[in-house]
Design a protein around this motif. Structure first.
Motif, PDB file in Angstrom:
ATOM      1  N   LYS A 122      16.321 -49.589  10.030  1.00  0.00           N
ATOM      2  CA  LYS A 122      15.186 -50.490   9.782  1.00  0.00           C
ATOM      3  C   LYS A 122      15.121 -50.929   8.327  1.00  0.00           C
ATOM      4  CE  LYS A 122      11.334 -52.682  10.552  1.00  0.00           C
ATOM      5  NZ  LYS A 122      11.129 -53.140   9.161  1.00  0.00           N
ATOM      6  N   VAL A 123      15.647 -50.120   7.403  1.00  0.00           N
ATOM      7  CA  VAL A 123      15.611 -50.490   5.990  1.00  0.00           C
ATOM      8  C   VAL A 123      16.425 -51.753   5.744  1.00  0.00           C
ATOM      9  CG1 VAL A 123      17.622 -49.071   5.375  1.00  0.00           C
ATOM     10  CG2 VAL A 123      15.889 -49.586   3.650  1.00  0.00           C
ATOM     11  N   ILE A 124      17.439 -52.029   6.573  1.00  0.00           N
ATOM     12  CA  ILE A 124      18.198 -53.273   6.446  1.00  0.00           C
ATOM     13  C   ILE A 124      17.389 -54.437   6.991  1.00  0.00           C
ATOM     14  CG2 ILE A 124      20.273 -54.464   7.264  1.00  0.00           C
ATOM     15  CD1 ILE A 124      21.760 -51.876   7.077  1.00  0.00           C
ATOM     16  N   LEU A 125      16.619 -54.186   8.042  1.00  0.00           N
ATOM     17  CA  LEU A 125      15.771 -55.234   8.626  1.00  0.00           C
ATOM     18  C   LEU A 125      14.390 -55.203   7.984  1.00  0.00           C
ATOM     19  CD1 LEU A 125      16.735 -54.779  12.382  1.00  0.00           C
ATOM     20  CD2 LEU A 125      17.742 -56.327  10.698  1.00  0.00           C
ATOM     21  N   ASP A 126      14.361 -55.290   6.673  1.00  0.00           N
ATOM     22  CA  ASP A 126      13.101 -55.294   5.918  1.00  0.00           C
ATOM     23  C   ASP A 126      12.840 -56.713   5.438  1.00  0.00           C
ATOM     24  OD1 ASP A 126      10.944 -54.931   4.183  1.00  0.00           O
ATOM     25  OD2 ASP A 126      11.627 -52.936   3.588  1.00  0.00           O
ATOM     26  N   PRO A 127      11.768 -57.339   5.892  1.00  0.00           N
ATOM     27  CA  PRO A 127      11.510 -58.737   5.482  1.00  0.00           C
ATOM     28  C   PRO A 127      11.156 -58.895   4.014  1.00  0.00           C
ATOM     29  CG  PRO A 127       9.653 -57.863   6.717  1.00  0.00           C
ATOM     30  CD  PRO A 127      10.732 -56.828   6.800  1.00  0.00           C
TER      31      PRO A 127
ATOM     32  N   ILE B 137      15.195 -62.444  -2.055  1.00  0.00           N
ATOM     33  CA  ILE B 137      16.180 -63.486  -1.785  1.00  0.00           C
ATOM     34  C   ILE B 137      16.897 -63.913  -3.058  1.00  0.00           C
ATOM     35  CG2 ILE B 137      16.481 -65.844  -0.925  1.00  0.00           C
ATOM     36  CD1 ILE B 137      14.143 -65.400   0.926  1.00  0.00           C
ATOM     37  N   HIS B 138      16.171 -64.046  -4.165  1.00  0.00           N
ATOM     38  CA  HIS B 138      16.750 -64.617  -5.380  1.00  0.00           C
ATOM     39  C   HIS B 138      17.299 -63.539  -6.312  1.00  0.00           C
ATOM     40  CE1 HIS B 138      15.308 -68.500  -4.121  1.00  0.00           C
ATOM     41  NE2 HIS B 138      14.072 -68.014  -3.995  1.00  0.00           N
ATOM     42  N   HIS B 139      16.448 -62.719  -6.909  1.00  0.00           N
ATOM     43  CA  HIS B 139      16.936 -61.721  -7.857  1.00  0.00           C
ATOM     44  C   HIS B 139      16.101 -60.453  -7.710  1.00  0.00           C
ATOM     45  CE1 HIS B 139      13.674 -63.881  -9.924  1.00  0.00           C
ATOM     46  NE2 HIS B 139      13.414 -62.717 -10.515  1.00  0.00           N
ATOM     47  N   MET B 140      16.727 -59.341  -8.050  1.00  0.00           N
ATOM     48  CA  MET B 140      16.071 -58.038  -7.972  1.00  0.00           C
ATOM     49  C   MET B 140      15.191 -57.823  -9.205  1.00  0.00           C
ATOM     50  SD  MET B 140      17.010 -56.303  -5.188  1.00  0.00           S
ATOM     51  CE  MET B 140      16.872 -54.569  -5.631  1.00  0.00           C
ATOM     52  N   THR B 141      14.019 -57.241  -8.986  1.00  0.00           N
ATOM     53  CA  THR B 141      13.125 -56.870 -10.072  1.00  0.00           C
ATOM     54  C   THR B 141      12.938 -55.358 -10.071  1.00  0.00           C
ATOM     55  OG1 THR B 141      11.142 -57.123  -8.691  1.00  0.00           O
ATOM     56  CG2 THR B 141      11.937 -59.087  -9.870  1.00  0.00           C
ATOM     57  N   GLU B 142      12.255 -54.872 -11.101  1.00  0.00           N
ATOM     58  CA  GLU B 142      12.001 -53.429 -11.181  1.00  0.00           C
ATOM     59  C   GLU B 142      11.129 -52.963 -10.022  1.00  0.00           C
ATOM     60  OE1 GLU B 142      13.359 -51.280 -13.112  1.00  0.00           O
ATOM     61  OE2 GLU B 142      14.526 -52.792 -14.172  1.00  0.00           O
ATOM     62  N   LYS B 143      10.232 -53.830  -9.587  1.00  0.00           N
ATOM     63  CA  LYS B 143       9.379 -53.478  -8.448  1.00  0.00           C
ATOM     64  C   LYS B 143      10.207 -53.324  -7.180  1.00  0.00           C
ATOM     65  CE  LYS B 143       5.379 -55.081  -5.812  1.00  0.00           C
ATOM     66  NZ  LYS B 143       4.367 -56.161  -5.651  1.00  0.00           N
ATOM     67  N   HIS B 144      11.175 -54.217  -6.981  1.00  0.00           N
ATOM     68  CA  HIS B 144      12.043 -54.116  -5.809  1.00  0.00           C
ATOM     69  C   HIS B 144      12.889 -52.844  -5.859  1.00  0.00           C
ATOM     70  CE1 HIS B 144      11.782 -58.775  -5.700  1.00  0.00           C
ATOM     71  NE2 HIS B 144      10.828 -58.231  -4.963  1.00  0.00           N
ATOM     72  N   ARG B 145      13.408 -52.516  -7.036  1.00  0.00           N
ATOM     73  CA  ARG B 145      14.221 -51.298  -7.173  1.00  0.00           C
ATOM     74  C   ARG B 145      13.380 -50.058  -6.955  1.00  0.00           C
ATOM     75  NH1 ARG B 145      16.116 -54.539 -11.522  1.00  0.00           N
ATOM     76  NH2 ARG B 145      18.243 -55.306 -11.157  1.00  0.00           N
ATOM     77  N   ALA B 146      12.128 -50.081  -7.395  1.00  0.00           N
ATOM     78  CA  ALA B 146      11.252 -48.923  -7.204  1.00  0.00           C
ATOM     79  C   ALA B 146      10.974 -48.677  -5.729  1.00  0.00           C
ATOM     80  CB  ALA B 146       9.944 -49.121  -7.965  1.00  0.00           C
ATOM     81  N   GLU B 147      10.933 -49.734  -4.938  1.00  0.00           N
ATOM     82  CA  GLU B 147      10.703 -49.611  -3.502  1.00  0.00           C
ATOM     83  C   GLU B 147      12.001 -49.472  -2.715  1.00  0.00           C
ATOM     84  OE1 GLU B 147       8.164 -52.612  -1.982  1.00  0.00           O
ATOM     85  OE2 GLU B 147       6.627 -52.349  -3.522  1.00  0.00           O
ATOM     86  N   LEU B 148      13.141 -49.356  -3.424  1.00  0.00           N
ATOM     87  CA  LEU B 148      14.455 -49.141  -2.812  1.00  0.00           C
ATOM     88  C   LEU B 148      14.817 -50.262  -1.835  1.00  0.00           C
ATOM     89  CD1 LEU B 148      14.247 -45.296  -2.112  1.00  0.00           C
ATOM     90  CD2 LEU B 148      15.158 -46.453  -4.130  1.00  0.00           C
ATOM     91  N   LEU B 149      14.458 -51.502  -2.204  1.00  0.00           N
ATOM     92  CA  LEU B 149      14.801 -52.646  -1.372  1.00  0.00           C
ATOM     93  C   LEU B 149      16.212 -53.119  -1.673  1.00  0.00           C
ATOM     94  CD1 LEU B 149      11.479 -54.704  -1.565  1.00  0.00           C
ATOM     95  CD2 LEU B 149      12.247 -53.190   0.262  1.00  0.00           C
TER      96      LEU B 149
END
Length: 279
Positions: A149-154, A158-170
């Motif tokens: 399910k982690v791959i099917l995370d909406p 799409i554009h660039h990774m941020t620190e918030k995205h890395r903190a949530e392990l997206l």
């Protein structure tokens, strides 16, 4: 709940709040045709259909979240944390909420593409619902793909990774779910190297899963076609069980050595104490 309607030019999908009957979210997919599959668990929905205009198999995932602003649970947790930091007694809130007052959830939606048509779908489940789930897709190639399910995370950026995205392990967004490279998914093919002829043709529930008793990491899976295949799936790995190549003899030898050393040291300590007392 999730409902759908077929129109001459596409598919309408609705997310409905069953207690109130209100429509939480709706979307129309132009040129969508069957076969379609749908899975609904916790706060997310996954459904698939064939896009006749582009000639591709599409998978849509929709997650529902409470709005950050105005959530009574968020406010209660924030107030309790502030009182705890100030050394004040924490009051346990007793809140009676009606589904009419909860407001509409925030729906985050994303689409993915698959190389093969989907004829059946299922989802893993565990006894205590602690293990992360994987979506099981029965493909037209008569094999079953296991996608965490982690791959099917909406929410995947799409554009660039941020620190918030890395903190949530997206993970960065990739629209194509390649079935030709199953090693890209931690689960790979749930059916291993085997194929199930006529998968999903005669049985409505072609993929049936049940929790594994007293083993949280695994679940039973029954894949039904012209043949029936049984397997055990571990979406997050066998973290609560020993592997087949576990070295039991090394553990036994270590325990024996530790026991012998303990007895020797105890005897030495008793003798040393006796000699000290005779001085």
């Amino acid at each position: 709940d999730f409902t759908h309607e077929f129109h001459g030019a596409g598919l309408s999908a609705y997310i409905v709040d069953m207690p109130s009957g209100s429509i939480l979210d709706s979307v129309f997919h132009y040129a969508a045709k069957g076969p379609y599959t749908c899975i609904r668990r916790e706060n997310w929905v996954v459904y698939t259909f064939w896009n006749a205009e582009s000639g591709t198999q599409e998978l849509v995932v929709a997650d529902m979240y409470e709005h950050r602003e105005g959530g009574w649970l968020s406010r209660a947790l924030k107030e309790g944390l502030e009182r705890l930091l100030l050394g004040k007694p924490v009051k346990i809130p007793v809140v009676q909420k009606s589904t009419m007052e909860s407001g509409l959830p925030l729906v985050v939606r994303q689409s993915f593409l698959l190389q093969d048509a989907v004829v059946a779908a299922g989802v893993t489940q565990s006894e205590r619902a602690v293990t992360s789930r994987s979506v099981l897709l029965g493909l037209s190639t008569q094999r079953v793909l296991q996608i965490p399910k982690v791959i099917l995370d909406p929410r995947r950026p799409i554009h660039h990774m941020t620190e918030k995205h890395r903190a949530e392990l997206l993970l960065p967004f990739a629209p194509l779910l390649s079935t030709s490279n199953p090693s890209a998914f931690p689960g790979g093919f749930a059916s291993s190297e085997h194929s199930i002829p006529w998968l999903g043709y005669k049985a409505k529930n072609a993929i049936v899963t049940e929790p594994f008793h007293q083993r949280e990491s695994s679940c039973h899976a029954l894949l039904i076609g012209l043949d029936v295949m049984y397997t055990v799936l571990s979406p997050a790995g066998k973290y609560d069980s020993l592997s087949d190549d576990f070295n039991y003899s090394a553990v036994v030898i270590s325990c024996v050595i530790a026991s012998v050393l303990t007895l020797m040291m105890r005897r030495y300590g008793t003798k040393k104490k006796l000699m000290w007392n005779w001085r």
